[in-house]
Design an enzyme around this catalytic site. Structure first.
Site, PDB file in Angstrom:
ATOM      1  N   ARG A  32       0.856  -1.185   0.000  1.00 16.81           N
ATOM      2  CA  ARG A  32       0.000   0.000   0.000  1.00 16.81           C
ATOM      3  C   ARG A  32       0.891   1.234   0.000  1.00 16.81           C
ATOM      4  NH1 ARG A  32      -3.262  -2.950  -1.442  1.00 16.81           N
ATOM      5  NH2 ARG A  32      -5.353  -3.383  -0.652  1.00 16.81           N
TER       6      ARG A  32
ATOM      7  N   GLU B 202      -2.317   8.177  -4.201  1.00 21.51           N
ATOM      8  CA  GLU B 202      -2.828   7.792  -5.528  1.00 21.51           C
ATOM      9  C   GLU B 202      -4.209   8.406  -5.745  1.00 21.51           C
ATOM     10  OE1 GLU B 202      -2.911   3.563  -6.042  1.00 21.51           O
ATOM     11  OE2 GLU B 202      -0.835   3.297  -5.424  1.00 21.51           O
TER      12      GLU B 202
ATOM     13  N   HIS C 263       0.308   0.515  -9.884  1.00 23.37           N
ATOM     14  CA  HIS C 263      -0.516  -0.289  -8.981  1.00 23.37           C
ATOM     15  C   HIS C 263      -1.122  -1.473  -9.730  1.00 23.37           C
ATOM     16  CE1 HIS C 263      -3.008  -0.034  -5.029  1.00 23.37           C
ATOM     17  NE2 HIS C 263      -2.785  -1.294  -5.385  1.00 23.37           N
TER      18      HIS C 263
END
Length: 379
Positions: free
Chosen positions: A203, A227, A244
């Site tokens: 993360r 993000e 990602h």
């Protein structure tokens, strides 16, 4: 029985309809009015599940087809009798492949072999345990940190500080919670070897991006703080930068949907235990040597090309880069399973197209070549 489902979850349509009323909605559009009469939600990270959404509803189960659950107020749900299930581990082997691709790229560009490096792993759960097992087989010296597991199981794991001091490469595989947010901060970076490499595919908020920029370290990132608003300097200086997508594979998505269906089956007694999307081929698990990984990984996933693409998009704007990368990600961009690299069908296809100059073929020659590949694949 009524189920509200995120319309972007793959393979789900038609599976639950024989047993329930199913309404498919965009994840960001699911509202309190939509869920008020629902018994279950099948969601992704785009749906924030908290008191605002769930109060006065009859929801008994939230099945999130994702690994993380920071989009769900689990404490509120527990206090109000709502069960929450995740798809933890669904894409573990896809993330393993991403880490393998990153390690191969770094070894080639920096000129080292696994036996010459210590790999530190922070978080030894579904993904981290796979990385540990394969990295040891590849020849790395591996040191691990996982305080919750160490407390429960006494595995002999090290402290975070010890792992940071010893690692040439430090890779993070933790969930995001209060204990892991910014666990990779200036203090931790100060303990690491000069020139050490940080890898994060867990993360974004696990790593303090501003502190990383000042650290003097190097990094390879698949996840980013804030993000989709990536820090352009962090992006530009990354050894590898991907949008990602670690673990973004057909198998990972199929596993997540199957795990959500299994949760519904168990909670509501539906005859769907063991269901798996017939359109997807489960990964075949097997060991793979470092030499074979180096030889085959580029044919399954070109991480260097992915990184260049994101950086080029990033020159427009970091947010637009992630948006375009997500929109362009399709079956042609999905990573194959680490355990399908030796698939005989793929080998035959590679042999068919190796060295092939498409532009030099006449239309008839191109059609004949396509028919040969169709015979191999059965499509």
């Amino acid at each position: 029985m009524k189920i509200i489902a995120d319309s972007a979850i793959p393979f789900l349509r038609g599976v639950l309809e024989p047993f329930a009323e199913v309404e498919y909605l965009p994840g960001t559009a699911i509202s309190a009015a939509d869920v008020r009469n629902a018994d279950a939600l099948v969601i992704r990270t785009r749906t924030r599940c908290d008191e605002k959404l769930l109060a006065d509803s009859r929801v008994k189960l939230i099945a999130t087809a994702t690994i993380g659950f920071d989009h769900i107020d689990t404490a509120w749900c527990a206090a109000h009798g709502i069960e929450v299930t995740t798809a933890a581990g669904c894409n573990a082997r896809g993330v393993l492949q991403w880490v393998g691709a990153a390690l191969v790229h770094l070894s080639r560009t920096q000129g080292w072999q696994p036996a010459e490096r210590t790999l530190g792993i922070v978080g030894v759960g579904h993904v981290g345990s796979l990385v540990k097992a394969y990295a040891e087989g590849w020849g790395f010296r591996v040191v691990c940190c996982d305080p919750p597991r160490e407390e429960r199981e006494r595995c002999g794991f090290r402290t975070l500080e010890e792992v940071a001091r010893e690692a040439d490469i430090l890779t993070f595989h933790t969930p995001l919670d209060a204990s892991t947010r910014h666990m990779a901060d200036s203090r931790l970076f100060g303990l690491m070897k000069p020139g050490a490499i940080l890898i994060n595919s867990s993360r974004g908020e696990v790593v303090d991006g501003e502190a990383l920029l000042r650290s003097g370290l190097e990094w390879a990132l698949d996840v980013w703080e804030h993000e989709p608003d990536l820090d352009p300097e962090l992006l530009g200086k990354a050894l590898l930068a991907t949008p990602h997508i670690a673990g973004y594979s057909e198998q990972g998505k199929a596993n997540a949907t199957a795990m959500s269906v299994a949760a519904l089956a168990r909670c509501f007694g539906l005859p769907l235990e063991g269901w798996y999307p017939p359109q997807a081929a489960p990964a075949r698990r097997r060991p793979i040597s470092w030499q074979e990984l180096c030889r085959t990984i580029g044919g399954a996933y070109d991480i260097a090309s992915e990184s260049r693409s994101l950086k080029e998009r990033g020159r427009k704007s970091a947010a637009q880069a992630v948006k375009e990368a997500a929109e362009s990600a399709g079956p042609q961009n999905m990573q194959l399973s680490m355990f399908q690299l030796d698939d005989p069908v793929l080998v035959q296809i590679r042999d068919q197209i190796k060295g092939l100059d498409i532009n030099s073929l006449t239309p008839i020659e191109a059609l004949n070549k396509l028919n040969e590949i169709k015979k191999i694949t059965g499509i």
